[in-house]
Each structure stands twice: as C-alpha cells, then as structure tokens.
Design a protein around this motif. Structure first.
Motif: not given
Ligand SMILES: [Zn+2]
Ligand SMILES: [Zn+2]
Length: 341
Positions: A36-40, A56-59, A142-144
């Motif tokens: 769960f990202c800050g941008s979510d 959800g983009h950090e998959v 990894a995206e973070t």
């Molecule tokens: Zn993110």
C-alpha cells in the motif's frame, strides 16, 4: 475473483468481480503481495477516482496465463509489474519513459485495474522478472526503493554528506541506497521516533527530531559548517523546501521527491545565487532502477521487510485503511493476497 474496489461515498469495499482474461495482447498475473503506497492514500482522498477503480501498483506475483505471448517468460515465472511507455515520444527519447505522455499505461493508479485483487491483466512490457533469492514481500517493495534511487539520480550527486527529510517508506529507502552507494554521513530528519529508529536500522549515521532539535545547528555540527551536499525532501511538508535552501552546501543539490499539494514561500531566494545549488524534483522510476533494486535485494544489501508494520489480508484492507493507514499509524502495509514465495 475477490478485489478491493473503490466506491464513492464508501471508499474501499471488498467485492466479487469478474476475473480478467489475458485476451489478445495481455498476460494474466496471479498476485502474491501488494504494497500500500502513499499515493494510494492520496488517490483515495483526492475525490478524483471513479467508481469501481481497483488500486495497487506495488505488486509481486506469478505469470498465470501468458495468453498469446509466446516469447514471454513461462507461466509460473515470478515477476513485478511496472508501467509501459511508447519508446518514441520526445520524453521517451530523452531517456525519461516515466514522463511518456503517449502510450504510458499504468496499473492501479486509475488507468488499468491494479493489484488489490487476486488477478490482474497486464501488458507484457510491464513485467520484470524477480531474481533468485528475493521473496515476494521484498519484490513488492522494489518500486519504493526504485523511487528512492530515481530521486538520488535526479539530484545528480556523486557522494558526500546527505540529509533525507522524512522517514516514510521512500525516505527510509533513500537512506539505505545512499549507504549502498557510499554517500556519508547520511542524516535523517523525522519527528516520529519509530521511523527514526528504522532509519538507523537502514543505516542512517545521524537521526534528528526536527520539532525538538535545531536543524541549522545540527547541520553545522555534522557537516563541519559546510552544509549538506545532497538533500532529498521525502516528507511532503512544503516548509521543508525553503529550509533545505538554508541547509544545503554551496554547489549542493536539493531534490523534491515527495509530491506536494500545497505551496511554500521562499524568504531567502538569494541562497540560490550565493550557493549555486541545484534544485530539482523527481517522479516515478524506470524498469532499470527496479531491476537494480531487485539485484541489491538478491545480494542481501536491501531488506525492505524491515519497514513492514502491517501484514494484512485483502479482506482486512478496508478496516486497516480506516484504522491504521488513514490516521498515519502504519509505516508500510503489505496486503498478502495469493501464495507468497
Ligand atoms: Zn508506490
Ligand atoms: Zn513515450
């Protein structure tokens, strides 16, 4: 399949929705973990999302059905997912595919359905294989780390002293990557004690509470009167930008990684003249930066799992959002959806 769907007036709701299919030009992915990202959080609060959006983009997950994509990674391959781009527009040719305005397709930020679901359909160019030795929770994050690496690259610094403002996931990831790249000393300013402690675990040489300690005095002390050669703003607090003008070294670099929705005023613009420092911002990240961070994970240089404060099921997500994410109590939430690896 089960998915966390956004509905106006209700927020996140768990619903049964049709399972997507690979189709003519797609690939079906079975989700393992989604961060769960800050941008979510920003998107949910923005009022801009339409009904039925799946975020959800950090998959992390596995290729479940490669459909008609014969040359693709075999079914069962472990992958993460990143946006596509056209490769031909001005921005792509500049080597900045994350700024592509032509055919940039994304999952989970309002374009294609994202990873708070059991399955999702993606384009083949979105897939990045996960190297051996990297588990599904690390891979989802990894995206973070790639966003942090991208910010460091945008700052164009090669070494020396660093201040990271804000100890959220990207701030913590920045601390770690600065250490891997040999920068030092690395300082973290963060008002929440738990995040400062995590900063130390990720390798910060110094941490400080900006509400209790004098940042200008500490900077003088830690940098022997020079100022920080690189400052990364990762807190989203607008007033940190003019403060960074004050704390940076002559010829230094300030990069705003956080996305700010409110303005700031610069009372001492002459710092820009007298110090000739570089001021820039950063946005998103590239496939290469994700591959680099996955490799560091495989080498044991990054363990992103240290920042996970909440490991929850998809069913729990709406409640955890209300109780932990929205009030800012969680640092990093991982939603465990399918079989982990
Ligand atoms: Zn993110
Ligand atoms: Zn493009």
């Amino acid at each position: 399949m089960k998915a966390a769907v956004f509905l106006k007036g209700k927020g996140l709701v768990i619903e049964e929705v049709p399972t997507p299919e690979a189709g003519e030009d797609g690939v079906l992915v079975k989700v393992a973990d989604t961060g769960f990202c800050g941008s979510d959080h920003s998107l949910l609060e923005s009022g801009l999302l339409s009904d039925g959006v799946i975020l959800g983009h950090e998959v992390s997950g596995v290729v479940w059905d490669r459909g008609k994509q014969e040359n693709l990674l075999p079914d069962g391959s472990r992958i993460i997912i990143r946006p596509t781009f056209c490769g031909q527009c001005r921005e792509c040719r500049m080597g900045k595919p994350y700024l592509c305005q032509v055919k940039r397709r994304t999952i989970g930020i309002g374009d294609l359905p994202g990873g708070f679901a059991e399955y999702l359909r993606v384009y083949p160019r979105m897939l990045i294989p996960i190297p051996d030795g990297v588990d599904s929770r690390n891979a989802a994050l990894a995206e973070t780390f790639a966003s942090a690496l991208h910010g460091i690259k945008c700052a164009k610094s090669e070494g020396g002293s660093v201040l990271v403002m804000g100890g959220g996931p990207i701030g913590l990831a920045s601390v770690r990557i600065f250490k891997i790249l040999g920068f030092g000393p690395v300082a973290l300013s963060e008002p929440i004690e738990k995040k400062r402690d995590l900063g130390k675990r990720f390798g910060a040489d110094f941490v400080l509470d900006p509400f209790k300690e004098n940042m200008i005095q500490q900077t003088q002390e830690w940098t022997h009167g020079v100022g920080f050669e690189t400052i990364l703003e990762c807190s989203g607090v607008p007033d940190n930008v003019p403060l960074a003008f004050n704390l940076t070294a002559r010829g230094g670099s300030v990069c705003i990684v956080s996305i700010m929705f409110k303005g700031f005023s610069v009372n001492q613009p002459m710092f820009l003249n007298f110090k000739e420092f570089a001021l820039t911002g950063s946005y998103s990240n590239t496939h290469e930066e994700n591959i680099r961070c996955l490799a560091w994970m495989a080498e044991g240089k990054i363990d992103a799992r240290k920042m996970i404060t909440d490991l929850v099921s998809l069913d729990q997500l709406p409640q955890v959002y209300q109780e932990r994410i929205h009030p800012g109590k969680a640092i990093k939430v991982i939603v465990k959806i399918g079989e982990e690896f």
